[in-house]
Design a protein around this motif. Sequence first.
Motif, short mmCIF file in Angstrom:
data_model
loop_
_atom_site.label_atom_id
_atom_site.label_comp_id
_atom_site.label_asym_id
_atom_site.label_seq_id
_atom_site.Cartn_x
_atom_site.Cartn_y
_atom_site.Cartn_z
N UNK A 30 102.35 3.18 -36.64
CA UNK A 30 102.39 1.73 -36.44
C UNK A 30 102.17 1.43 -34.96
N UNK A 31 101.09 0.77 -34.58
CA UNK A 31 100.86 0.46 -33.17
C UNK A 31 101.73 -0.70 -32.70
N UNK A 32 101.83 -0.85 -31.40
CA UNK A 32 102.64 -1.93 -30.82
C UNK A 32 102.11 -3.31 -31.18
N UNK A 53 111.13 -11.79 -29.92
CA UNK A 53 110.83 -12.36 -28.61
C UNK A 53 111.56 -11.59 -27.51
N UNK A 54 110.88 -11.40 -26.38
CA UNK A 54 111.46 -10.78 -25.18
C UNK A 54 111.91 -9.34 -25.41
N UNK A 55 111.27 -8.63 -26.33
CA UNK A 55 111.57 -7.22 -26.55
C UNK A 55 110.72 -6.37 -25.63
N UNK A 60 110.34 -1.70 -29.69
CA UNK A 60 110.06 -2.61 -30.80
C UNK A 60 110.15 -1.95 -32.18
N UNK A 61 110.04 -0.64 -32.24
CA UNK A 61 110.07 0.04 -33.53
C UNK A 61 108.72 0.60 -33.95
N UNK A 62 107.72 0.48 -33.08
CA UNK A 62 106.41 1.05 -33.37
C UNK A 62 106.47 2.58 -33.26
#
Length: 287
Positions: A30-32, A53-55, A60-62
């Motif tokens: 999973x890409x950003x 927002x603002x992560x 992010x979990x990618x």
Amino acid sequence: MNARLLRNPIALAIAAVLLLILLASTVAVVPETRQAVIVRFGEPERIINPYRANTEFGQTGAGIIARWPFMEEIVWIDKRILSVEMDRQQVLSTDQLRLQVDAFARYRIVDPLRMFISARTEERVSDQLRPILGSALRNELGKRPFAALLSPERGQLMQNIELALNRVARQYGAEIIDVRIKRADLPDGTPLESAYQRMQTARQQEARSIRAQGAKQAQLIRADADAEAASTYAEAFGKDPDFYDFYRAMQSYETTFLSDGQGGDMGRSSIILSPSNDYLREFRGRR
């Protein structure tokens, strides 16, 4: 068994292909820039790398994920800012001008699950937002004159359109970032010339009003200055009546003997007076 398999290259190739298919069906990256909705038998199961927002980047979990092979599929949803172009619209303003308007909106998918359930793809979200953008634009421009597009009021107009569009976008898991008008042109020909004429007339009326206000203010200032000067003269003349008589006589001579009262050429008027005339007493000196 293993030795027999090694002696059969075709079987080995088939096993390798099956292994790659199994691996590809199990592991994904999973890409950003994308969100992933994991769907099992047509029903969404979980969200990978959702927008927050603002992560910070990398939090992010990618990355690499695993899924059940042949049972789960991935629906990719863009995480970046997307845009929707509005078809060219004709809008009637309050001053009865027909405007040809081009506009666009920028949005982001912030709720991928809602977006998947309601629209499935970003293209369908854009298709749903496009007519709403046109309707909101017509409603707002229909409440204002053409000049509002050239004034600071345009910012408020854009905010109203953005709010109206956002109410619909939330139904599709989207958030409107910005709305902009690219062009707002008058049709060529008579409507354009008529609009220019009305704008010129309005500016001329505004100029006349400003000049009238300036003339009024100048008269008030002049009247105040004359009143102050008269008060100063009265105070000075009250202290020396002889000087007052002399000053008034000089003013009278200037008006009488000079043609224009401003020091112009003499000789345009002829006056015959006796040297003992009381009017000329200031020329004789005081005795």
